[in-house]
Design a protein around this motif. Sequence first.
Motif, PDB file in Angstrom:
ATOM      1  N   ALA A 148      36.902 -27.229  21.326  1.00 22.42           N
ATOM      2  CA  ALA A 148      36.915 -26.759  19.934  1.00 22.42           C
ATOM      3  C   ALA A 148      35.500 -26.422  19.479  1.00 22.42           C
ATOM      4  O   ALA A 148      35.273 -25.415  18.796  1.00 22.42           O
ATOM      5  CB  ALA A 148      37.528 -27.827  19.031  1.00 22.42           C
ATOM      6  N   TYR A 149      34.530 -27.257  19.853  1.00 18.31           N
ATOM      7  CA  TYR A 149      33.132 -26.976  19.484  1.00 18.31           C
ATOM      8  C   TYR A 149      32.648 -25.724  20.196  1.00 18.31           C
ATOM      9  O   TYR A 149      32.050 -24.825  19.576  1.00 18.31           O
ATOM     10  CB  TYR A 149      32.231 -28.164  19.827  1.00 18.31           C
ATOM     11  N   GLU A 150      32.918 -25.651  21.488  1.00 12.65           N
ATOM     12  CA  GLU A 150      32.394 -24.539  22.279  1.00 12.65           C
ATOM     13  C   GLU A 150      32.995 -23.201  21.852  1.00 12.65           C
ATOM     14  O   GLU A 150      32.392 -22.153  22.073  1.00 12.65           O
ATOM     15  CB  GLU A 150      32.642 -24.810  23.776  1.00 12.65           C
ATOM     16  N   ALA A 151      34.168 -23.230  21.226  1.00 11.40           N
ATOM     17  CA  ALA A 151      34.813 -21.988  20.780  1.00 11.40           C
ATOM     18  C   ALA A 151      34.225 -21.457  19.470  1.00 11.40           C
ATOM     19  O   ALA A 151      34.537 -20.338  19.055  1.00 11.40           O
ATOM     20  CB  ALA A 151      36.318 -22.222  20.620  1.00 11.40           C
ATOM     21  N   LEU A 152      33.394 -22.261  18.807  1.00 12.54           N
ATOM     22  CA  LEU A 152      32.782 -21.787  17.560  1.00 12.54           C
ATOM     23  C   LEU A 152      31.717 -20.729  17.876  1.00 12.54           C
ATOM     24  O   LEU A 152      31.125 -20.743  18.959  1.00 12.54           O
ATOM     25  CB  LEU A 152      32.113 -22.958  16.828  1.00 12.54           C
ATOM     26  N   SER A 153      31.470 -19.844  16.923  1.00 17.18           N
ATOM     27  CA  SER A 153      30.401 -18.854  17.111  1.00 17.18           C
ATOM     28  C   SER A 153      29.049 -19.576  17.049  1.00 17.18           C
ATOM     29  O   SER A 153      28.964 -20.705  16.526  1.00 17.18           O
ATOM     30  CB  SER A 153      30.478 -17.792  16.019  1.00 17.18           C
ATOM     31  N   GLU A 154      28.038 -18.928  17.567  1.00 17.93           N
ATOM     32  CA  GLU A 154      26.710 -19.551  17.552  1.00 17.93           C
ATOM     33  C   GLU A 154      26.263 -19.843  16.120  1.00 17.93           C
ATOM     34  O   GLU A 154      25.651 -20.866  15.847  1.00 17.93           O
ATOM     35  CB  GLU A 154      25.684 -18.658  18.268  1.00 17.93           C
ATOM     36  N   SER A 155      26.582 -18.930  15.195  1.00 19.14           N
ATOM     37  CA  SER A 155      26.155 -19.163  13.805  1.00 19.14           C
ATOM     38  C   SER A 155      26.941 -20.320  13.183  1.00 19.14           C
ATOM     39  O   SER A 155      26.391 -21.113  12.419  1.00 19.14           O
ATOM     40  CB  SER A 155      26.296 -17.887  12.971  1.00 19.14           C
ATOM     41  N   ASN A 191      30.471 -45.520   7.693  1.00 18.51           N
ATOM     42  CA  ASN A 191      29.323 -45.098   8.496  1.00 18.51           C
ATOM     43  C   ASN A 191      29.306 -43.576   8.521  1.00 18.51           C
ATOM     44  O   ASN A 191      30.363 -42.942   8.402  1.00 18.51           O
ATOM     45  CB  ASN A 191      29.438 -45.629   9.928  1.00 18.51           C
ATOM     46  N   ALA A 192      28.113 -42.976   8.663  1.00 22.27           N
ATOM     47  CA  ALA A 192      27.999 -41.512   8.722  1.00 22.27           C
ATOM     48  C   ALA A 192      27.521 -41.094  10.112  1.00 22.27           C
ATOM     49  O   ALA A 192      26.534 -41.637  10.621  1.00 22.27           O
ATOM     50  CB  ALA A 192      27.015 -41.027   7.661  1.00 22.27           C
ATOM     51  N   TRP A 193      28.258 -40.111  10.691  1.00 25.62           N
ATOM     52  CA  TRP A 193      27.960 -39.671  12.060  1.00 25.62           C
ATOM     53  C   TRP A 193      27.834 -38.152  12.124  1.00 25.62           C
ATOM     54  O   TRP A 193      28.463 -37.443  11.327  1.00 25.62           O
ATOM     55  CB  TRP A 193      29.077 -40.111  13.015  1.00 25.62           C
ATOM     56  N   PRO A 194      27.082 -37.647  13.106  1.00 31.97           N
ATOM     57  CA  PRO A 194      26.984 -36.190  13.259  1.00 31.97           C
ATOM     58  C   PRO A 194      28.373 -35.558  13.425  1.00 31.97           C
ATOM     59  O   PRO A 194      29.216 -36.084  14.152  1.00 31.97           O
ATOM     60  CB  PRO A 194      26.176 -36.021  14.544  1.00 31.97           C
ATOM     61  N   LEU A 195      28.569 -34.440  12.750  1.00 29.23           N
ATOM     62  CA  LEU A 195      29.852 -33.724  12.869  1.00 29.23           C
ATOM     63  C   LEU A 195      29.996 -33.149  14.275  1.00 29.23           C
ATOM     64  O   LEU A 195      31.087 -33.093  14.822  1.00 29.23           O
ATOM     65  CB  LEU A 195      29.908 -32.625  11.802  1.00 29.23           C
ATOM     66  N   ALA A 196      28.880 -32.697  14.836  1.00 32.15           N
ATOM     67  CA  ALA A 196      28.883 -32.279  16.244  1.00 32.15           C
ATOM     68  C   ALA A 196      28.028 -33.297  16.992  1.00 32.15           C
ATOM     69  O   ALA A 196      26.807 -33.292  16.881  1.00 32.15           O
ATOM     70  CB  ALA A 196      28.304 -30.882  16.380  1.00 32.15           C
ATOM     71  N   ARG A 197      28.686 -34.193  17.703  1.00 27.60           N
ATOM     72  CA  ARG A 197      27.939 -35.249  18.386  1.00 27.60           C
ATOM     73  C   ARG A 197      27.711 -34.862  19.845  1.00 27.60           C
ATOM     74  O   ARG A 197      28.484 -34.079  20.411  1.00 27.60           O
ATOM     75  CB  ARG A 197      28.661 -36.599  18.289  1.00 27.60           C
ATOM     76  N   ARG A 204      27.490 -33.065  26.688  1.00 22.75           N
ATOM     77  CA  ARG A 204      28.155 -31.938  26.012  1.00 22.75           C
ATOM     78  C   ARG A 204      28.363 -32.267  24.535  1.00 22.75           C
ATOM     79  O   ARG A 204      28.561 -33.429  24.168  1.00 22.75           O
ATOM     80  CB  ARG A 204      29.521 -31.656  26.662  1.00 22.75           C
ATOM     81  N   LYS A 205      28.364 -31.220  23.710  1.00 22.41           N
ATOM     82  CA  LYS A 205      28.611 -31.433  22.282  1.00 22.41           C
ATOM     83  C   LYS A 205      30.114 -31.381  21.997  1.00 22.41           C
ATOM     84  O   LYS A 205      30.849 -30.577  22.586  1.00 22.41           O
ATOM     85  CB  LYS A 205      27.902 -30.369  21.457  1.00 22.41           C
ATOM     86  N   ALA A 206      30.552 -32.208  21.059  1.00 23.81           N
ATOM     87  CA  ALA A 206      31.963 -32.255  20.676  1.00 23.81           C
ATOM     88  C   ALA A 206      32.064 -32.484  19.174  1.00 23.81           C
ATOM     89  O   ALA A 206      31.229 -33.190  18.601  1.00 23.81           O
ATOM     90  CB  ALA A 206      32.662 -33.390  21.420  1.00 23.81           C
ATOM     91  N   LEU A 207      33.079 -31.902  18.552  1.00 23.49           N
ATOM     92  CA  LEU A 207      33.322 -32.179  17.135  1.00 23.49           C
ATOM     93  C   LEU A 207      33.799 -33.618  16.994  1.00 23.49           C
ATOM     94  O   LEU A 207      34.582 -34.101  17.827  1.00 23.49           O
ATOM     95  CB  LEU A 207      34.361 -31.217  16.577  1.00 23.49           C
ATOM     96  N   PHE A 208      33.352 -34.293  15.950  1.00 24.81           N
ATOM     97  CA  PHE A 208      33.701 -35.707  15.768  1.00 24.81           C
ATOM     98  C   PHE A 208      34.162 -35.886  14.325  1.00 24.81           C
ATOM     99  O   PHE A 208      33.344 -35.844  13.395  1.00 24.81           O
ATOM    100  CB  PHE A 208      32.474 -36.573  16.076  1.00 24.81           C
TER     101      PHE A 208
END
Length: 287
Positions: A148-155, A191-197, A204-208
Amino acid sequence: MSTQANKTKIDLDIRPFSKAPLGAEVRGIDLSKPLSKETQATVYKSFLKHQLLVFRDQKLTKQEQVEFSKQFGELERHTLRNRGQEDEPLVHVVSNLGPDGKPTGKVNSDMWHTDKSFRPLPSMATILHAQVLPPNGGDTCFANMYAAYEALSESEKETLDDVKVVHSWELSRENIGRVMSEEEKRDAPTNAWPLARVHPETGRKALFMGMHASHIEGRPLEEGRAKIIALEEHATQQKFCHRHTWQSGDVLMWDNRCLLHRADPNFDASLHPRILHRTCLRGTTPA
Ligand SMILES: [Fe+2]
């Protein structure tokens, strides 16, 4: 060529799901027995590669499930309401039964989530063992947050940089109509965490996000919530998802750092019991 190591290599049969964006079936293994170091390493490598492992035809007592789980990390305690029974508090009994032992019609955890994302160290893995299944349905669905993360556009990816999401057990309980006690609130602060961890092991980056994801830190609540909902709609499209149809004896082990999951109440939960045993392994601080 008859060493235990070679035997393990030959006997352990790992079959990736050919038409799914995640998951593999593992055969030729008895999880009730301690695994050799080599088998442990092979299983863990496959877990990182496929995110979800399905072990068929297992028969584990609660204690054996705990022992199996411990080979891969530190067991996580459950929330106050989900704490296991006295015989084994680290095993949460997932069930649709009421105090009278009869099906209630309600299936918990039917919204997309990642286990214990509100914890200071959210779960890295969940292990779920089927005990009693309805005749049909009661599936568990998974969505691949790498894909899901990798399918996002670069912007789009750039807009997620440095964005943190507040994960709140209290809010996710409110959303299903339950007000927590003060003791429960103290037990599970936000707790607050990165949306893309960044996955700590694969890099690898993943939506969280998921149902415990309340809002975006530093932004108006409604705006942040809308952003999370839109991303979740993107991330749970069919092409990123896999549906697990349970069979008797199944044990599932999945990576909470890169998958969302939910129970599908696609059975008559007022008539049929659905009972599973759950253990969770503690993860690391999301970054
Ligand atoms: Fe869950």
